[in-house]
Design a protein around this motif. Structure first.
Motif, PDB file in Angstrom:
ATOM      1  N   ASP A  34       0.838  -1.287  -0.002  1.00 47.56           N
ATOM      2  CA  ASP A  34       0.005   0.122  -0.072  1.00 47.56           C
ATOM      3  C   ASP A  34       0.821   1.284  -0.059  1.00 47.56           C
ATOM      4  OD1 ASP A  34      -2.232  -1.454   0.139  1.00 47.56           O
ATOM      5  OD2 ASP A  34      -2.500  -1.424   2.134  1.00 47.56           O
ATOM      6  N   ALA A  35       2.194   1.254   0.359  1.00 46.98           N
ATOM      7  CA  ALA A  35       3.016   2.343   0.359  1.00 46.98           C
ATOM      8  C   ALA A  35       3.047   3.136  -0.990  1.00 46.98           C
ATOM      9  CB  ALA A  35       4.409   1.811   0.793  1.00 46.98           C
ATOM     10  N   ARG A  36       2.677   2.582  -2.110  1.00 48.47           N
ATOM     11  CA  ARG A  36       2.730   3.011  -3.453  1.00 48.47           C
ATOM     12  C   ARG A  36       1.612   4.117  -3.397  1.00 48.47           C
ATOM     13  NH1 ARG A  36      -0.161  -1.417  -4.178  1.00 48.47           N
ATOM     14  NH2 ARG A  36      -2.079  -1.467  -5.214  1.00 48.47           N
ATOM     15  N   ALA A  64      11.910   4.761  -1.791  1.00 51.78           N
ATOM     16  CA  ALA A  64      12.249   3.554  -2.566  1.00 51.78           C
ATOM     17  C   ALA A  64      10.805   2.625  -2.352  1.00 51.78           C
ATOM     18  CB  ALA A  64      13.339   2.638  -2.211  1.00 51.78           C
ATOM     19  N   THR A  65       9.550   3.238  -2.320  1.00 51.36           N
ATOM     20  CA  THR A  65       8.460   2.697  -2.035  1.00 51.36           C
ATOM     21  C   THR A  65       7.987   1.671  -3.329  1.00 51.36           C
ATOM     22  OG1 THR A  65       7.189   4.411  -2.926  1.00 51.36           O
ATOM     23  CG2 THR A  65       7.439   4.327  -0.440  1.00 51.36           C
ATOM     24  N   PRO A  66       7.639   0.504  -2.839  1.00 50.95           N
ATOM     25  CA  PRO A  66       7.313  -0.422  -3.962  1.00 50.95           C
ATOM     26  C   PRO A  66       6.145   0.016  -5.050  1.00 50.95           C
ATOM     27  CG  PRO A  66       7.452  -1.700  -1.935  1.00 50.95           C
ATOM     28  CD  PRO A  66       7.463  -0.185  -1.394  1.00 50.95           C
ATOM     29  N   GLN A  67       6.316  -0.182  -6.215  1.00 50.35           N
ATOM     30  CA  GLN A  67       5.198   0.235  -7.076  1.00 50.35           C
ATOM     31  C   GLN A  67       4.455  -0.966  -7.828  1.00 50.35           C
ATOM     32  OE1 GLN A  67       4.489   3.485  -7.576  1.00 50.35           O
ATOM     33  NE2 GLN A  67       6.121   3.906  -6.107  1.00 50.35           N
ATOM     34  N   GLY A  68       3.564  -0.746  -8.553  1.00 46.36           N
ATOM     35  CA  GLY A  68       2.773  -1.816  -9.251  1.00 46.36           C
ATOM     36  C   GLY A  68       1.971  -2.640  -7.990  1.00 46.36           C
ATOM     37  N   THR A  69       1.802  -3.822  -8.221  1.00 50.66           N
ATOM     38  CA  THR A  69       0.899  -4.711  -7.266  1.00 50.66           C
ATOM     39  C   THR A  69       1.880  -5.732  -6.889  1.00 50.66           C
ATOM     40  OG1 THR A  69      -1.131  -3.984  -8.595  1.00 50.66           O
ATOM     41  CG2 THR A  69      -1.284  -5.835  -6.749  1.00 50.66           C
ATOM     42  N   GLU A 107       3.614 -11.191  -9.650  1.00 51.34           N
ATOM     43  CA  GLU A 107       3.200 -12.138 -10.450  1.00 51.34           C
ATOM     44  C   GLU A 107       3.370 -11.729 -11.792  1.00 51.34           C
ATOM     45  OE1 GLU A 107       2.257 -15.000  -9.140  1.00 51.34           O
ATOM     46  OE2 GLU A 107       1.708 -14.749  -6.983  1.00 51.34           O
ATOM     47  N   GLY A 108       3.463 -12.739 -12.804  1.00 47.77           N
ATOM     48  CA  GLY A 108       3.311 -12.572 -14.425  1.00 47.77           C
ATOM     49  C   GLY A 108       4.268 -11.648 -14.841  1.00 47.77           C
ATOM     50  N   ASP A 109       4.105 -10.323 -15.407  1.00 50.63           N
ATOM     51  CA  ASP A 109       4.857  -9.405 -15.819  1.00 50.63           C
ATOM     52  C   ASP A 109       4.811  -8.281 -15.128  1.00 50.63           C
ATOM     53  OD1 ASP A 109       5.583 -11.047 -18.299  1.00 50.63           O
ATOM     54  OD2 ASP A 109       3.811 -10.256 -19.314  1.00 50.63           O
ATOM     55  N   GLY A 110       4.621  -8.408 -14.110  1.00 49.23           N
ATOM     56  CA  GLY A 110       4.391  -7.224 -12.846  1.00 49.23           C
ATOM     57  C   GLY A 110       5.704  -6.434 -12.738  1.00 49.23           C
ATOM     58  N   ALA A 111       7.025  -7.338 -12.580  1.00 51.90           N
ATOM     59  CA  ALA A 111       8.151  -6.666 -12.195  1.00 51.90           C
ATOM     60  C   ALA A 111       8.661  -5.932 -13.602  1.00 51.90           C
ATOM     61  CB  ALA A 111       9.157  -7.834 -11.878  1.00 51.90           C
ATOM     62  N   ARG A 112       8.556  -6.481 -14.483  1.00 51.47           N
ATOM     63  CA  ARG A 112       8.792  -5.948 -15.787  1.00 51.47           C
ATOM     64  C   ARG A 112       8.058  -4.575 -16.241  1.00 51.47           C
ATOM     65  NH1 ARG A 112      11.246  -8.574 -20.444  1.00 51.47           N
ATOM     66  NH2 ARG A 112      10.327 -10.596 -19.334  1.00 51.47           N
ATOM     67  N   SER A 113       6.868  -4.546 -15.836  1.00 47.13           N
ATOM     68  CA  SER A 113       5.837  -3.347 -15.992  1.00 47.13           C
ATOM     69  C   SER A 113       6.468  -2.366 -15.014  1.00 47.13           C
ATOM     70  CB  SER A 113       4.549  -3.732 -15.665  1.00 47.13           C
ATOM     71  OG  SER A 113       3.925  -4.623 -16.729  1.00 47.13           O
ATOM     72  N   VAL A 114       6.835  -2.617 -13.790  1.00 48.94           N
ATOM     73  CA  VAL A 114       7.403  -1.729 -12.794  1.00 48.94           C
ATOM     74  C   VAL A 114       8.753  -0.788 -13.373  1.00 48.94           C
ATOM     75  CG1 VAL A 114       8.634  -1.259 -10.813  1.00 48.94           C
ATOM     76  CG2 VAL A 114       6.523  -2.750 -10.826  1.00 48.94           C
ATOM     77  N   ILE A 115       9.332  -1.654 -14.115  1.00 50.02           N
ATOM     78  CA  ILE A 115      10.614  -0.887 -14.433  1.00 50.02           C
ATOM     79  C   ILE A 115      10.378  -0.107 -15.810  1.00 50.02           C
ATOM     80  CG2 ILE A 115      12.960  -1.481 -15.769  1.00 50.02           C
ATOM     81  CD1 ILE A 115      13.046  -1.944 -12.834  1.00 50.02           C
ATOM     82  N   ASP A 116       9.441  -0.732 -16.687  1.00 51.97           N
ATOM     83  CA  ASP A 116       9.040   0.212 -17.747  1.00 51.97           C
ATOM     84  C   ASP A 116       8.495   1.452 -17.405  1.00 51.97           C
ATOM     85  OD1 ASP A 116       9.980  -1.791 -19.483  1.00 51.97           O
ATOM     86  OD2 ASP A 116       8.190  -2.841 -19.744  1.00 51.97           O
TER      87      ASP A 116
END
Length: 304
Positions: free
Chosen positions: A102-104, A123-128, A177-186
């Protein structure tokens, strides 16, 4: 007359952050104890810290599940992994929430395109994220030599000078999950391209509490963040690490004082490691935490 320190509440708050972290860091190497946050699974179900459950791979999907909070906590960079990295003891609920899914939502931007950069300082996490973990440390202590001051103003000037090589560094890990990490960097890359002209960061009540908690080394007694933080410039930093990476330096400015925040976000498989380095050199210079990012990548054993 000495430097004017009456201006720029952000600069003063940053100073308090560094000094408070110093008070809680000595000899602890406490990044072991940093708490895993409440990540969220792809289906939106909240996870307890360290919980490794999640969507069960089906017969056609034999890929390993992304690391749980407990896994990520075990892979966090420690004091002994990076020279001169002093991490204060973890364990408080106040610092745990900083690395939660939820920090995002704790920080916002006046420009929607820049929203994912608004949590750069922590450095709060983004995405889900499925799960998260993090730690906070101070670097630059080894270069400090106390000097005798001649009067209050001289003492204040010397205190600022002593902090010039010091920086607060926040490390967060988040799995997806899935492409979540890739989407965060993008998403980071896109925002850095679009936000070079600057923007303004504001914090919710939870965001203010998180900043205060970091400033107090987890005791919850840091300085109050009582207004928006203007980002006067943003530049991309070239970085080639992990499976993909994004890096940038943003400068928060107020009343002629600029505070540089250097951020490196690297992906390894389904995990994003984000390192934020806030420099206390008020000339506006800073160092990208590439060494910490590499040390954290090296700790991501078994992640692919």
């Amino acid at each position: 007359m000495g430097r004017n320190i009456a201006t720029g509440r952000l600069a003063l708050a940053a100073s308090a952050a560094c000094l408070a972290l110093l008070a809680t860091s000595c000899g602890e190497g406490g990044s072991d104890d940093a708490k895993a946050g409440n990540g969220k699974a792809g289906n939106g179900t909240a996870k307890e810290p360290g919980e490794s459950s999640g969507p069960t791979p089906g017969p056609a999907d034999d890929a390993p599940a992304p690391p749980s909070g407990t896994d990520l906590k075990g892979m966090l960079v420690k004091a002994e992994d990076v020279p001169d990295f002093l991490a204060p003891p973890g364990g408080s609920k106040e610092t745990e929430v900083i690395f939660s899914g939820d920090a995002r939502t704790f920080f916002s931007s006046d420009k929607p395109a820049c929203q994912v950069l608004s949590g750069s300082m922590l450095a709060t996490p983004q995405g889900t994220p499925r799960a998260t973990a993090g730690t906070v440390g101070v670097r630059g202590m080894g270069q400090q030599k106390p000097e005798e001051a001649e009067g209050p103003q001289d003492g204040l000037d010397k205190a600022f000078d002593a902090m010039a090589d010091m920086r607060m560094e926040v490390v967060s890990l988040s799995s997806y999950e899935g492409d979540g990490a890739r989407s965060v960097i993008d998403g980071y890359k896109d925002a850095v391209r679009r936000c070079g002209a600057g923007f303004t960061i504001d914090a919710t009540a939870e965001g203010k509490k998180a900043l205060e908690s970091v400033q107090s080394g987890g005791s919850g007694s840091g300085g109050q963040q009582d207004g928006p933080m203007p980002v006067v410039s943003l530049e991309a930093i070239a970085v080639d690490k992990g499976d993909d990476a994004a890096a940038w330096v943003l400068k928060v400015g107020e009343d002629g004082i600029t505070l540089p925040i250097n951020v490196v976000a690297v992906r390894k498989g389904p995990v994003v490691a984000t390192v934020s380095s806030t420099s206390f050199n008020f000339s506006g210079n800073g160092k990208p935490p590439l060494d910490v990012a590499q040390a954290q990548l090296d700790k991501l054993t078994g992640v692919s």
